[in-house]
Enzyme design. Sequence first.
Site, PDB file in Angstrom:
ATOM      1  N   ASP A   1      31.987  30.164 -39.710  1.00 37.13           N
ATOM      2  CA  ASP A   1      33.291  29.621 -40.092  1.00 37.13           C
ATOM      3  C   ASP A   1      33.284  28.095 -40.091  1.00 37.13           C
ATOM      4  O   ASP A   1      33.975  27.465 -40.897  1.00 37.13           O
ATOM      5  CB  ASP A   1      34.383  30.123 -39.122  1.00 37.13           C
ATOM      6  CG  ASP A   1      34.772  31.575 -39.403  1.00 37.13           C
ATOM      7  OD1 ASP A   1      34.260  32.151 -40.384  1.00 37.13           O
ATOM      8  OD2 ASP A   1      35.575  32.134 -38.633  1.00 37.13           O
TER       9      ASP A   1
ATOM     10  N   LYS B   1      45.895   8.725 -20.283  1.00 35.77           N
ATOM     11  CA  LYS B   1      46.807   9.508 -19.460  1.00 35.77           C
ATOM     12  C   LYS B   1      47.442  10.608 -20.294  1.00 35.77           C
ATOM     13  O   LYS B   1      47.393  10.575 -21.515  1.00 35.77           O
ATOM     14  CB  LYS B   1      47.928   8.593 -18.924  1.00 35.77           C
ATOM     15  CG  LYS B   1      47.500   7.732 -17.757  1.00 35.77           C
ATOM     16  CD  LYS B   1      48.709   7.102 -17.086  1.00 35.77           C
ATOM     17  CE  LYS B   1      49.562   6.325 -18.084  1.00 35.77           C
ATOM     18  NZ  LYS B   1      50.738   5.716 -17.445  1.00 35.77           N
TER      19      LYS B   1
ATOM     20  N   SER C   1      42.380  30.027 -28.136  1.00 36.49           N
ATOM     21  CA  SER C   1      41.750  29.674 -26.855  1.00 36.49           C
ATOM     22  C   SER C   1      42.775  29.142 -25.855  1.00 36.49           C
ATOM     23  O   SER C   1      42.568  29.167 -24.659  1.00 36.49           O
ATOM     24  CB  SER C   1      40.671  28.606 -27.069  1.00 36.49           C
ATOM     25  OG  SER C   1      39.786  28.998 -28.071  1.00 36.49           O
TER      26      SER C   1
END
EC number: 2.7.1.23
Lengths: 261, 261
Positions: free
Chosen positions: B53, B130, B164
């Site tokens: 892919d 951050k 995920s």
Amino acid sequence: MKTIGIIYKPNLEKIAKIFEERLKKERFLVKFVTSTISSTFNGVDVSLIIGGDGTILKTVKKLNSPIIGFKGGRLGFLSSYTTKDLDKFIKDLKENSFVEDRRSLLKVYNKHIEKYCLNDAVAMKEPAQKMVDISVSFKDGEFYFHADGVIVSTPTGSTAYALSLGGSILLPNVNAFEITPIAPQFLATRSVIVPDTEEISVKTNYKILLILDGEIVGNFDFFKIKKSDKQIVLLRPKDYDFSKSIKEKMGYGKNFFTQVR
Amino acid sequence: MKTIGIIYKPNLEKIAKIFEERLKKERFLVKFVTSTISSTFNGVDVSLIIGGDGTILKTVKKLNSPIIGFKGGRLGFLSSYTTKDLDKFIKDLKENSFVEDRRSLLKVYNKHIEKYCLNDAVAMKEPAQKMVDISVSFKDGEFYFHADGVIVSTPTGSTAYALSLGGSILLPNVNAFEITPIAPQFLATRSVIVPDTEEISVKTNYKILLILDGEIVGNFDFFKIKKSDKQIVLLRPKDYDFSKSIKEKMGYGKNFFTQVR
């Protein structure tokens, strides 16, 4: 918008009476004030439901009119005002200043039943039953789960039981269903989002409970689900925004930008 | 379907040569065989992409023809055959026996860029930065995240990075985008599914990386995303079914019913 019905959760009778008196004072016709709906109510322009999302779910399918939900404390997903917003509501009512929020019902059927639900169809084993083999199929595919059950939910139901099981939040105007397994074996835990043009067949290897909007309707090993032509109409204040319910109910982020914008 | 191009992942040159020889033997015109695409290729009826892919993602936006993906081992989501299916593919090619699987691209833009992606737009802080304040807004609402970043994915991309991070699986024909935060604070971890008619604005309180289909395109604190008119066309064998890829790649249940049906 002149004739009004009021349905209230039994413990909120006092608030219902306050609403009734105020509406009469404002020269609206209150046709009924009740905590029990036994048959279809008709002949009102709008039904006010005083209670949480559960009360709305239980009553809305029996009503023919648009509804407006009032919840104590914070907003629910189906409620449009809190019970403290009576003044604002009366103002909106006089000006007929609402937007229609239409939600489609699911039709759930097999040769024994034909039922409708707004949130979800839950097929679930009883506690003493073993895990069940489930096939969920539709034109474009088929999934299998070895699990305690499976939920097929509307966008409306995506913030209900499906969310507790890890599902996504579907905005009300997404044309899709969400399929979410309950306690699946083998890590197949993700929700699957399918177009609401699909007709979904749920098959299990023995009979398990079928629960529609929280109400048990029987034990089955096969049923189908599709989008129904039936819709319910929630009236919302014009400044209503679905993302507010999410943010309020779920602490879904706060606006960090207030200082920098 | 007579003229063919072949693009291959560098380590699959051998297989590409086998494909080329076989196609020539079967009297197809092979116009190019290459592992590097530097500009738009034209003048072929179909491009074969030999690789996973990732290779397809990298090349498909530079191609004007329909594509057919071939992957070693198991199927990918974008591949239609494994590299072992050469005989079956030649048969399908001779009979022109394919179905078109159209996938829309996202258009991602601001005053500096206008880019397209098939899977997802990822806005993500660099490791030394951050956590970032993110606003994701669209006509029907706005969400805020204090997080490492956010992903806006197509249904095609719902089985990539978004998965995920806990996202749902969107069937390719669902008309929606999926918004998924990356490592959010305050438990706002669920994906939000919005209609693909929405135009989405992503704003952050300082510049972070913008990554489209895995490729870094720059550092920005504002960009917009909408569905593009551009589509890619994957040719699939007629028996292709998206749910098979899910089941194969993710062990998404197996058919327990083979014994009882």
